[in-house]
Design a protein around this motif. Structure first.
Motif, PDB file in Angstrom:
ATOM      1  N   PRO A  12       0.815  -1.219   0.000  1.00 49.86           N
ATOM      2  CA  PRO A  12       0.000   0.000   0.000  1.00 49.86           C
ATOM      3  C   PRO A  12       0.853   1.274   0.000  1.00 49.86           C
ATOM      4  O   PRO A  12       0.466   2.280  -0.599  1.00 49.86           O
ATOM      5  N   ASN A  38      -8.246  -8.284   6.171  1.00 51.33           N
ATOM      6  CA  ASN A  38      -8.226  -8.679   4.755  1.00 51.33           C
ATOM      7  C   ASN A  38      -8.745 -10.099   4.541  1.00 51.33           C
ATOM      8  O   ASN A  38      -9.134 -10.456   3.435  1.00 51.33           O
ATOM      9  N   THR A  51      -5.240  -9.774  -0.696  1.00 46.83           N
ATOM     10  CA  THR A  51      -4.106  -8.854  -0.548  1.00 46.83           C
ATOM     11  C   THR A  51      -4.567  -7.398  -0.561  1.00 46.83           C
ATOM     12  O   THR A  51      -5.591  -7.054  -1.153  1.00 46.83           O
ATOM     13  N   GLU A  64      -2.685  -5.863  -7.287  1.00 46.34           N
ATOM     14  CA  GLU A  64      -1.295  -5.671  -7.690  1.00 46.34           C
ATOM     15  C   GLU A  64      -0.982  -4.171  -7.756  1.00 46.34           C
ATOM     16  O   GLU A  64      -1.520  -3.432  -8.601  1.00 46.34           O
ATOM     17  N   ARG A 112       8.783 -12.656   5.809  1.00 42.90           N
ATOM     18  CA  ARG A 112       7.627 -13.539   6.061  1.00 42.90           C
ATOM     19  C   ARG A 112       8.035 -14.926   6.515  1.00 42.90           C
ATOM     20  O   ARG A 112       7.255 -15.631   7.137  1.00 42.90           O
ATOM     21  N   PHE A 118       3.842 -14.608  11.166  1.00 45.84           N
ATOM     22  CA  PHE A 118       3.454 -15.195   9.871  1.00 45.84           C
ATOM     23  C   PHE A 118       3.752 -16.688   9.791  1.00 45.84           C
ATOM     24  O   PHE A 118       3.987 -17.212   8.707  1.00 45.84           O
ATOM     25  N   ALA A 124       1.324 -13.914   1.440  1.00 43.36           N
ATOM     26  CA  ALA A 124       0.127 -13.103   1.731  1.00 43.36           C
ATOM     27  C   ALA A 124      -1.118 -13.747   1.109  1.00 43.36           C
ATOM     28  O   ALA A 124      -1.039 -14.339   0.029  1.00 43.36           O
TER      29      ALA A 124
HETATM   30  N1  LIG Z   1       1.933  -8.421  -5.332  1.00 44.06           N
HETATM   31  C1  LIG Z   1       1.005  -7.690  -4.496  1.00 44.06           C
HETATM   32  C2  LIG Z   1       1.384  -7.971  -3.055  1.00 44.06           C
HETATM   33  C3  LIG Z   1       0.355  -7.447  -2.074  1.00 44.06           C
HETATM   34  C4  LIG Z   1       0.691  -7.865  -0.652  1.00 44.06           C
HETATM   35  O1  LIG Z   1       1.409  -8.836  -0.423  1.00 44.06           O
HETATM   36  N2  LIG Z   1       0.184  -7.084   0.288  1.00 44.06           N
HETATM   37  C5  LIG Z   1       0.389  -7.403   1.681  1.00 44.06           C
HETATM   38  C6  LIG Z   1       0.626  -6.099   2.462  1.00 44.06           C
HETATM   39  S1  LIG Z   1       2.181  -5.389   2.027  1.00 44.06           S
HETATM   40  C7  LIG Z   1      -0.844  -8.079   2.203  1.00 44.06           C
HETATM   41  O2  LIG Z   1      -1.905  -7.930   1.640  1.00 44.06           O
HETATM   42  N3  LIG Z   1      -0.727  -8.862   3.282  1.00 44.06           N
HETATM   43  C8  LIG Z   1      -1.867  -9.511   3.837  1.00 44.06           C
HETATM   44  C9  LIG Z   1      -1.562 -10.872   4.382  1.00 44.06           C
HETATM   45  O3  LIG Z   1      -0.412 -11.096   4.726  1.00 44.06           O
HETATM   46  O4  LIG Z   1      -2.471 -11.678   4.464  1.00 44.06           O
HETATM   47  C10 LIG Z   1       1.060  -6.205  -4.842  1.00 44.06           C
HETATM   48  O5  LIG Z   1       1.932  -5.819  -5.626  1.00 44.06           O
HETATM   49  O6  LIG Z   1       0.227  -5.411  -4.404  1.00 44.06           O
END
Ligand SMILES: N[C@@H](CCC(=O)N[C@@H](CS)C(=O)NCC(=O)O)C(=O)O
Length: 215
Positions: A12, A38, A51, A64, A112, A118, A124
């Protein structure tokens, strides 16, 4: 258009910096990742990948970070954060992908696969994936290689993809911040990275983002 957001988290953060650089204010809904919001059924119904960030626009789901930035760029092209000339556009994608694959992903792998939070969530999203501890050292080694690459790149050009600021700078800066989560300081003994970081932090968009957490 609604951005499902959690500004503290690395992905984000990429979109937030991009929006600030564009001077765009869009509607946001905060999804508290520290409370696993989420993964709530109501959220998974909106975005089955689980995500954050994701964008809902005209009834369409866009996940993404780079795709979200691309959409924002298409509706609001100035300033040109994906490059202007044909060569520049290709270089921005070239460096953005190098940053994402060689910097962000190894940082994510090291984080992670080591963080207790985690344990069964090494990737994620809603699918349970067990940590692989050996990926931690490999991830850290790759980050070191990446920061050396970044330093050498910034020795030659003011910004990551050339002489103009781009999304590649945003993603490299996010990688630098993210690496701190695993206690790696990419600026250490890398004077060009340090100078570039200081230069970015003087930008209005970066100040605005960093001020969110300065209390
Ligand atoms: N490839 C995705 C990766 C998104 C992602 O990994 N977001 C993390 C936060 S940085 C997330 O949603 N984590 C939630 C989880 O761990 O369940 C992108 O570019 O947005």
């Amino acid at each position: 258009m609604i951005l499902y957001d959690y500004p503290k988290a690395p992905n984000p953060m990429r979109v937030n910096l991009f929006l600030y650089e564009k001077k765009m204010d869009i509607k946001r809904k905060i999804v508290d990742l520290s409370k696993h919001e989420n993964l709530k059924p109501s959220l998974l119904k909106l975005n089955p990948f689980g995500t954050i960030p994701f964008l809902y626009v005209k009834g369409q789901l866009i996940t993404e970070s780079v795709a979200i930035c691309k959409y924002i760029d298409s509706i609001n092209p100035s300033p040109h954060l994906f490059g202007k000339s044909a060569i520049e556009k290709a270089k921005v994608i070239m460096y953005q992908r190098k940053v994402e694959y060689e910097g962000m992903l190894p940082a994510g792998e090291a984080f992670r696969n080591s963080s207790k939070a985690f344990k069964e969530r090494a990737i994620a999203g809603p699918i349970k994936i067990t940590q692989i501890p050996s990926l931690v050292d490999r991830g850290k080694k790759r980050i070191d290689i990446f920061f050396n690459f970044l330093n050498n790149t910034l020795k030659k050009t003011k910004y990551v993809a050339g002489n103009n600021f781009s999304i590649a700078d945003i993603d490299a800066y996010v990688t630098l911040s993210f690496a701190k989560w695993i206690k790696i300081d990419g600026t250490e003994k890398r004077a060009y990275v340090k100078k570039w970081k200081d230069n970015l932090e003087a930008r209005q968009a970066f100040r605005k983002y960093n001020n969110l957490f300065s209390k």
